[in-house]
Write an enzyme that holds these catalytic residues in place. Structure first.
Site, short mmCIF file in Angstrom:
data_model
loop_
_atom_site.label_atom_id
_atom_site.label_comp_id
_atom_site.label_asym_id
_atom_site.label_seq_id
_atom_site.Cartn_x
_atom_site.Cartn_y
_atom_site.Cartn_z
N SER A 56 0.81 -1.21 0.00
CA SER A 56 0.00 0.00 0.00
C SER A 56 0.85 1.27 0.00
O SER A 56 0.31 2.37 0.11
CB SER A 56 -0.91 0.00 1.23
OG SER A 56 -0.14 -0.22 2.40
N THR A 157 -1.98 3.67 4.69
CA THR A 157 -0.95 4.68 4.48
C THR A 157 0.08 4.56 5.57
O THR A 157 -0.28 4.26 6.71
CB THR A 157 -1.58 6.09 4.61
OG1 THR A 157 -2.55 6.24 3.60
CG2 THR A 157 -0.55 7.19 4.50
N THR A 175 1.60 6.85 0.39
CA THR A 175 0.67 5.76 0.08
C THR A 175 0.53 5.56 -1.42
O THR A 175 0.78 6.49 -2.20
CB THR A 175 -0.74 6.09 0.67
OG1 THR A 175 -1.61 4.99 0.47
CG2 THR A 175 -1.35 7.32 0.01
N ARG A 185 -7.29 9.58 -9.36
CA ARG A 185 -7.78 9.81 -7.99
C ARG A 185 -6.62 10.22 -7.06
O ARG A 185 -5.55 9.61 -7.09
CB ARG A 185 -8.45 8.55 -7.46
CG ARG A 185 -9.06 8.67 -6.05
CD ARG A 185 -8.13 8.15 -4.98
NE ARG A 185 -8.75 8.14 -3.66
CZ ARG A 185 -8.11 7.86 -2.54
NH1 ARG A 185 -6.82 7.57 -2.57
NH2 ARG A 185 -8.74 7.86 -1.39
N THR A 208 -5.04 7.68 8.23
CA THR A 208 -5.01 6.51 7.37
C THR A 208 -6.44 5.99 7.25
O THR A 208 -7.24 6.15 8.16
CB THR A 208 -4.06 5.42 7.90
OG1 THR A 208 -4.14 4.27 7.04
CG2 THR A 208 -4.39 5.01 9.32
N GLY A 209 -6.74 5.39 6.11
CA GLY A 209 -8.09 4.91 5.88
C GLY A 209 -8.67 5.56 4.64
O GLY A 209 -7.92 5.93 3.72
#
Ligand code: SD4
Length: 296
Positions: A56, A157, A175, A185, A208-209
């Site tokens: 990631s 991330t 990330t 994106r 993060t997320g």
């Protein structure tokens, strides 16, 4: 009469997720060697970007819907100097490019092909960032798409925050973004105030997320502003997470933050308890992973 000596925080490094622990240890070595917090977070995040087993971040990151790996990263110091790159392809260490944007240009963020060409002009090498493993997962996703719509896989991330021997704060994050995202994106990680924010003498935060949630509420900035108002780090994060849930009308998304106050106090919190979010903490007496509570 001599001036009173300001109390200094003990040095510390925190980073998102278990893969942040080896990276935070690299950052710690930089600090232990007398390096600045800014050098530390850069070195720690670079070590994660270079690790192909972290799918990631950086090299080995999962690609977009067309099979291209595009990277987002940012870096910020205690004075508010910052740099970022978004949707950067073929360059392995976006956090280094972000620092180069910060130090060598009057700008904050470069994106896409311009960012890639800027990196090359500063001596960064282009290479294929797709590993065999990430290519295999991409093919599996494509085949799955034909069979049935799939929920995107979890994505993470690296966000890293540090205080050096002089008590100075810095932060960085990096990330490959949401796996199989729409080409073009951009997530929260390269957006100062969303995925990362540092305020010297106050504190720092990183997200993060699902980046879209961190962008909508200027998440990391909001966490640091809560620290500025005197809230402890865990509460500073929880208030921001509650606001995300209120805005959405539900807590059905994955978003987590880490926060580091200027005096060295830290916390990690997730919106949901089932995120399994943990963060790494490294200080003079060693490193550990800390379970970060979810608020729903
Ligand atoms: C993004 N926040 O691009 C990043 C990705 C990620 O855990 O963290 N995930 O939205």
């Amino acid at each position: 009469m001599s001036d009173p000596v300001a109390p200094r925080a003990n040095p510390v490094v925190i980073a998102t997720w278990p893969f942040g622990l080896p990276a935070a240890k690299v950052a710690w070595q930089t600090i232990a060697g007398g390096g600045t917090a800014l050098d530390a977070v850069e070195s720690g995040v670079v070590s994660c970007e270079d690790d192909p087993s972290v799918n990631s971040v950086g090299y080995g990151g999962l690609p977009d819907a067309e099979g291209e790996v595009t990277l987002d990263a940012s870096i910020m110091d205690h004075r508010g100097a910052c740099g970022a790159v978004a949707c950067l392809s073929r360059i392995r260490n976006p956090v280094r490019v972000a620092r180069c944007v910060m130090e060598r240009t009057p700008h904050v963020m470069l994106v896409g092909d311009g960012a890639r060409r800027f990196a090359v002009s500063y001596g960064f090498h282009e290479s294929d960032l797709l590993t065999e493993e990430s290519a295999r997962r991409y093919r599996a996703w494509r085949e799955g798409l034909a069979a049935a719509p799939r929920v995107p896989e979890a994505h993470d991330t690296i966000g890293m925050l540090a205080i050096d021997m002089g008590g100075t704060l810095a932060g960085a994050c990096s990330t490959s973004g949401t796996p199989f995202k729409l080409p073009g994106r951009v997530g929260d990680s390269p957006i100062i105030g969303a995925g990362l924010f540092v305020a010297g003498g106050v504190g720092a935060a990183s997200a993060t997320g699902v980046g879209e949630e961190a962008i909508k509420g200027c998440g990391s900035f909001a966490v640091v502003e809560n620290l500025r108002r005197g809230l402890p780090p865990a509460e500073a994060i929880s208030l921001v997470l509650e606001e995300i849930a209120r805005r959405r009308g539900d807590a059905n998304t994955h978003i987590s933050f880490i926060a580091l106050r200027a005096d060295g106090a830290s916390a990690g919190r997730s919106l949901r308890a089932d995120t399994g979010f943990r963060y790494a903490l490294v200080e003079a007496n060693g490193g550990s992973l800390i379970d970060a509570a979810g608020i729903y």
